[in-house]
Design a protein around this motif. Structure first.
Motif, PDB file in Angstrom:
ATOM      1  N   GLU A  85     -14.135  -6.866  -4.736  1.00 17.38           N
ATOM      2  CA  GLU A  85     -13.985  -5.473  -4.337  1.00 17.38           C
ATOM      3  C   GLU A  85     -12.972  -5.399  -3.201  1.00 17.38           C
ATOM      4  O   GLU A  85     -12.741  -6.389  -2.486  1.00 17.38           O
ATOM      5  CB  GLU A  85     -15.321  -4.866  -3.906  1.00 17.38           C
ATOM      6  CG  GLU A  85     -15.959  -5.527  -2.696  1.00 17.38           C
ATOM      7  CD  GLU A  85     -17.288  -4.871  -2.310  1.00 17.38           C
ATOM      8  OE1 GLU A  85     -17.876  -4.164  -3.147  1.00 17.38           O
ATOM      9  OE2 GLU A  85     -17.727  -5.090  -1.161  1.00 17.38           O
ATOM     10  N   ASP A 105     -10.646   3.774   1.623  1.00 20.84           N
ATOM     11  CA  ASP A 105     -10.614   3.824   0.157  1.00 20.84           C
ATOM     12  C   ASP A 105     -11.252   2.538  -0.343  1.00 20.84           C
ATOM     13  O   ASP A 105     -10.716   1.442  -0.149  1.00 20.84           O
ATOM     14  CB  ASP A 105      -9.171   3.955  -0.323  1.00 20.84           C
ATOM     15  CG  ASP A 105      -9.077   4.034  -1.842  1.00 20.84           C
ATOM     16  OD1 ASP A 105     -10.068   4.441  -2.475  1.00 20.84           O
ATOM     17  OD2 ASP A 105      -8.020   3.674  -2.390  1.00 20.84           O
ATOM     18  N   TYR A 106     -12.420   2.668  -0.977  1.00 14.21           N
ATOM     19  CA  TYR A 106     -13.273   1.531  -1.354  1.00 14.21           C
ATOM     20  C   TYR A 106     -13.270   1.436  -2.873  1.00 14.21           C
ATOM     21  O   TYR A 106     -13.735   2.341  -3.565  1.00 14.21           O
ATOM     22  CB  TYR A 106     -14.671   1.819  -0.809  1.00 14.21           C
ATOM     23  CG  TYR A 106     -15.671   0.690  -0.807  1.00 14.21           C
ATOM     24  CD1 TYR A 106     -15.350  -0.594  -1.201  1.00 14.21           C
ATOM     25  CD2 TYR A 106     -16.976   0.928  -0.370  1.00 14.21           C
ATOM     26  CE1 TYR A 106     -16.293  -1.608  -1.175  1.00 14.21           C
ATOM     27  CE2 TYR A 106     -17.930  -0.073  -0.336  1.00 14.21           C
ATOM     28  CZ  TYR A 106     -17.578  -1.342  -0.743  1.00 14.21           C
ATOM     29  OH  TYR A 106     -18.512  -2.342  -0.718  1.00 14.21           O
ATOM     30  N   ARG A 107     -12.727   0.324  -3.425  1.00  7.87           N
ATOM     31  CA  ARG A 107     -12.504   0.217  -4.865  1.00  7.87           C
ATOM     32  C   ARG A 107     -13.236  -0.979  -5.474  1.00  7.87           C
ATOM     33  O   ARG A 107     -13.473  -1.980  -4.799  1.00  7.87           O
ATOM     34  CB  ARG A 107     -11.007   0.087  -5.165  1.00  7.87           C
ATOM     35  CG  ARG A 107     -10.175   1.204  -4.571  1.00  7.87           C
ATOM     36  CD  ARG A 107      -8.684   1.026  -4.849  1.00  7.87           C
ATOM     37  NE  ARG A 107      -8.155  -0.241  -4.406  1.00  7.87           N
ATOM     38  CZ  ARG A 107      -7.877  -0.536  -3.136  1.00  7.87           C
ATOM     39  NH1 ARG A 107      -8.115   0.353  -2.181  1.00  7.87           N
ATOM     40  NH2 ARG A 107      -7.359  -1.715  -2.819  1.00  7.87           N
ATOM     41  N   ASP A 108     -13.568  -0.838  -6.760  1.00  8.26           N
ATOM     42  CA  ASP A 108     -14.257  -1.910  -7.504  1.00  8.26           C
ATOM     43  C   ASP A 108     -15.507  -2.372  -6.774  1.00  8.26           C
ATOM     44  O   ASP A 108     -15.794  -3.576  -6.669  1.00  8.26           O
ATOM     45  CB  ASP A 108     -13.313  -3.103  -7.737  1.00  8.26           C
ATOM     46  CG  ASP A 108     -12.143  -2.746  -8.626  1.00  8.26           C
ATOM     47  OD1 ASP A 108     -12.326  -1.908  -9.522  1.00  8.26           O
ATOM     48  OD2 ASP A 108     -11.046  -3.291  -8.402  1.00  8.26           O
ATOM     49  N   SER A 135     -15.914   3.520  -7.255  1.00 16.79           N
ATOM     50  CA  SER A 135     -15.014   3.638  -6.110  1.00 16.79           C
ATOM     51  C   SER A 135     -15.573   4.725  -5.218  1.00 16.79           C
ATOM     52  O   SER A 135     -16.330   5.598  -5.659  1.00 16.79           O
ATOM     53  CB  SER A 135     -13.588   3.978  -6.550  1.00 16.79           C
ATOM     54  OG  SER A 135     -13.552   5.247  -7.192  1.00 16.79           O
ATOM     55  N   TYR A 180     -19.430   8.499  -3.362  1.00 16.51           N
ATOM     56  CA  TYR A 180     -18.766   7.936  -4.525  1.00 16.51           C
ATOM     57  C   TYR A 180     -17.669   8.884  -4.998  1.00 16.51           C
ATOM     58  O   TYR A 180     -17.867  10.100  -5.094  1.00 16.51           O
ATOM     59  CB  TYR A 180     -19.755   7.709  -5.660  1.00 16.51           C
ATOM     60  CG  TYR A 180     -20.815   6.674  -5.349  1.00 16.51           C
ATOM     61  CD1 TYR A 180     -20.492   5.320  -5.300  1.00 16.51           C
ATOM     62  CD2 TYR A 180     -22.135   7.056  -5.105  1.00 16.51           C
ATOM     63  CE1 TYR A 180     -21.464   4.376  -5.015  1.00 16.51           C
ATOM     64  CE2 TYR A 180     -23.106   6.109  -4.820  1.00 16.51           C
ATOM     65  CZ  TYR A 180     -22.761   4.779  -4.774  1.00 16.51           C
ATOM     66  OH  TYR A 180     -23.719   3.844  -4.481  1.00 16.51           O
TER      67      TYR A 180
END
Length: 789
Positions: free
Chosen positions: A570, A598-601, A628, A659
């Motif tokens: 992530e 921005d927080y992804r996977d 995400s 989310y």
């Protein structure tokens, strides 16, 4: 929240007008002197000693005095006192810690999930969350670094870092002794002794013992549940023959013999784990109805049975009220200063532990389910770095880091409520659908990580500085995991899967889930780019962009072969701006931070139930990269010294963590669109007010301290926002009164949760099956005394 803010402001006003206050804030509340106002706090948040006000990141430093004021024995005592930091346990696994910073954290008790908040002790990251609620006696300070710290601290720091610095050996002879006695028969005795062996060698020895009874009464037999008994031994030798060289060898052993984790059952009528109120003295569920938040009762009660009963009423392989941890840690730190290639630091670290714990998962007066987990693990790490001034305006840190870690775990589950269960009050009998279910789960994981990093600081002008950092990481993980499920024909099984009626292994075998060993490696490049500007010596403005990552891995607790994974890494991109200011002749310190992430996977631990027509409900667990999110917020921290001896601190944090894209897959099929829903362990508001007042009483010194902490509603264990899984808003007041005599003796009174507010600390909602909960500690109070020399 408006009422809470109003109460905070009113409290400050009353303290200032009335001249009554308390100790330094649990964050950065140093005491003042008549001449200099607020003192500097030196931190190593950037792996070099700096004034905290010169560090261009959001960092809170919890001093030794602040830890004493909190009456904290472990890092869990920081809960509520540092904005946007959440510290707790994993509910049914009290030795597994949960750290979350700014809504980023791992809520999974087993080691395979890794960490997003790194616990660093004396420069060594602790890979395992088990036993990571470190004892903090004789700690110099704790630094909380918010936001990704991957450039200097490596992978798995997407949330931040909790940096623990123990007191090091000194060249002067001295020491201290501290004794505490409180309610629930709490007894703590601790001491530290510093001995200069010669002019070049010094030693420091620390021993700390803490024990207390549990604060939950078992309705089965009247005994207390949740007792604590832990002892710490720590020693260090420091060799410093000259100003250009020092070598420190340290070791630590922790022996914990605690009671088993205490689960409270919040199941409702019609659910598989529900036991009717009053049946064999069963307590009332703290959850009154579906769709309503659970509420902690005025008196804490729970249930822990002795285990399954045979036809003659004898207990078969009883549940032990135990959670036993043996943890060993060693480190060797070498510093060589002013070499041709800069100041060189080498840190070698080793840690190993064994953990055996039992849990009554059914948590009722009728035995339903229990677990036993045996975990053995070790880690070894090596860091080598140098800090060099390339020119008068360019400074560089460059280095490498490697870590090896391994763990094995055997988990046993015995289950009786796998299907409809009936309770007959008249005959005091219980009828199960599928009693005697046994499941064994084994995990065997190896992990290896190596990385190289560089961070440079460029003084563009005398006031403007550019920082740029980069880190390359290679990580490899392999996992061998399996699960076997059997059923005893007699309806009773031992923890080792033996049918006591025959003395043979359970005869009904549902087979094993045993996929081949999974193995995969990942490579990543993370970076940081920032500017800081100091128009005056007492004012700094800064901003940065940082990219961090948490590596992928495999799942160790399987119900289906596909649960193994792997799951992928992530990533986070964080943009932060802030201002740090010392004002009014250093009588006021104001730090303000704003951030966007921005927080992804996202790696999300998902527990599900499969309704099997033969075995009933079977629990499953996996980790998915399916989401995400966008996280933004503000942190404001103020410290003021309006008059000599009086220190006031206040902190306020706002967190909007939701989310952005997430389709939650249901175990029964279908999905739920989670867009716009809040993240776990991410309260929207948190705040604290802290005050201390020191004043002379003849040759003695008096000290008053009070602290108020507020936290708004949050989710913890559940991903889906179910009312029964919500943690209620919390208002906690702590206070101390101390008297110091001749700079050597101290005696005091303390209280945590002074108003005795009863709260639920962990809550899960598995609709139709069960709702395991945990209670937060009630009021704790007592007397303490200390002597230093």
């Amino acid at each position: 929240m408006k009422k809470a803010v109003s109460a905070l402001l009113s409290g400050i006003s009353m303290l200032v007008v009335g001249g009554i206050a308390a100790p330094a804030s649990a964050q950065d509340a140093p005491q003042a002197t008549d001449n200099v106002g607020l003192q500097d706090i030196v931190v190593t948040a950037q792996k070099q000693a700096q004034n905290m006000q010169d560090v261009p990141i959001s960092v809170a430093a919890v001093t030794a005095q602040a830890l004493t004021d909190l009456n904290a024995t472990t890092l869990q005592g920081l809960q509520g006192s540092v904005p946007n930091l959440q510290v707790g346990t994993n509910g049914t696994k009290s030795q597994s810690s949960v750290y979350t910073i700014r809504g980023i954290g791992i809520i999974e008790p087993d080691p395979y999930a890794g960490n997003t908040v790194s616990i660093v002790i004396d420069g060594i990251p602790q890979f395992f969350s088990m036993g990571a609620l470190a004892d903090i006696y004789d700690v110099e300070r704790v630094e909380v670094l918010r936001g990704p710290q991957g450039t200097l601290f490596g992978a798995n720091t997407t949330g931040g870092v909790v940096n623990v610095i123990n007191t090091q050996p000194q060249k002067d002879f001295g020491g201290k002794l501290d004794v505490t006695y409180g309610n629930y028969d709490q007894f703590r005795a601790a001491g530290a002794l510093n001995v200069p062996i010669n002019e070049q060698l010094a030693a420091r020895v620390v021993i700390s013992h803490d024990q207390r009874d549990g604060y939950i009464r078992n309705v089965v037999d009247g005994r207390d549940l949740g007792r604590r008994n832990s002892t710490l031994f720590r020693g260090a030798l420091k060799y410093s023959p000259n100003a250009g060289f020092d070598l420190t060898l340290s070791g630590e052993y922790v022996r914990a013999r605690n009671g088993a984790p205490v689960v409270i059952q919040g199941a409702l009528p019609g659910e598989a784990a529900y036991v009717p109120t009053g049946f064999r003295n069963q307590y009332a569920s703290p959850c009154s109805a579906v769709g309503q938040r659970c509420k902690a009762p005025d008196k804490y009660v729970g249930a822990q049975t002795f285990g399954p009963l045979d036809a003659n009423g004898n207990v078969v392989d009883p549940i032990k009220d135990e959670s036993n941890l043996d943890s060993y840690r060693a480190s060797l730190t070498l510093n060589v200063y002013d070499t041709a290639i800069g100041d060189i630091t080498a840190i070698t670290g080793y840690r190993s532990f064994t953990l055996l714990d039992y849990t009554d998962e059914g948590a009722s007066t009728v035995w339903q389910a229990d677990t036993r987990r045996r975990t053995k693990a070790w880690q070894m790490s090596q860091e080598l770095r140098t800090a060099v001034d390339l020119t008068d305006r360019i400074k560089l840190q460059v280095g490498g880091f490697a870590m090896w870690d391994h763990y094995k775990q055997l988990g046993i589950l015995r289950l009786n409520f796998s299907g409809p269960t009936t309770y007959d009050f008249a005959t005091d009998t219980v009828t199960y659908s599928f009693p005697g279910l046994h499941q064994s789960s084994s995990q065997d994981q190896d992990n290896y990580s190596i990385s190289g990093f560089a961070q440079a600081y460029f003084d563009l002008t005398d006031q403007l500085r550019l920082q740029a950092g980069i880190r390359y990481t290679h990580e490899q993980t392999s996992m061998l995991a399996s699960t076997r499920t059997t059923l005893s024909a007699s309806g009773i099984t031992t923890q080792d899967g033996i049918d006591p009626a025959t003395g043979q292994p359970n005869s009904i075998d549902f087979g094993s889930v045993a996929p081949p060993r999974g193995k995969k490696s990942w490579n990543n490049v993370g970076w940081k780019l920032g500017l800081d500007y100091k128009p005056t010596d007492d004012l700094m403005l800064y901003g940065y962009w940082a990219r961090g990552f948490k590596s992928g891995g495999f799942v160790g607790r399987l119900s289906l072969a596909s649960d193994l994974g792997p799951y992928d890494p992530e990533y986070v991109d964080t943009f932060e701006v802030g201002v740090k200011a010392d004002l009014f002749d250093r009588r006021l310190r104001a730090n303000l931070t704003g951030f966007y992430t921005d927080y992804r996977d996202m790696q999300l631990s998902q527990i599900y139930f499969i309704n099997d027509p033969v075995t009933g409900s079977t629990v499953g667990s996996t980790i998915i990269n399916a989401a995400s999110s966008h996280i933004k917020g503000i942190e404001a921290e103020l410290t003021a010294v309006p008059v000599t001896g009086l220190t006031l601190s206040a902190a306020l944090a706002y967190l909007d963590a939701k989310y952005a894209d997430f389709q939650y897959q249901l175990g029964t099929g279908g999905s739920i669109d989670m867009k716009g829903e809040r993240l776990q362990n991410a309260p929207k508001w948190s705040s604290s007010v802290d005050a201390s007042y020191e004043f002379p009483i003849g040759d003695m010194t008096g000290r008053l301290h009070a602290q108020y902490n507020y936290q708004s509603e949050k989710l913890l264990a559940n991903i889906i926002d179910a009312p029964r899984a919500r943690i209620q808003p919390q208002h906690i007041v702590n206070a101390n009164i101390d008297l110091e005599i001749n700079d050597h003796f101290r005696v005091g009174l303390y209280a945590t949760n002074l108003l005795n507010k009863h709260y639920i600390s962990v809550a899960s909602d598995f609709v139709g099956v069960l709702a395991p909960l945990s209670y937060a500690p009630p009021r704790m109070y007592g007397i303490s005394a200390g002597y230093k020399f």
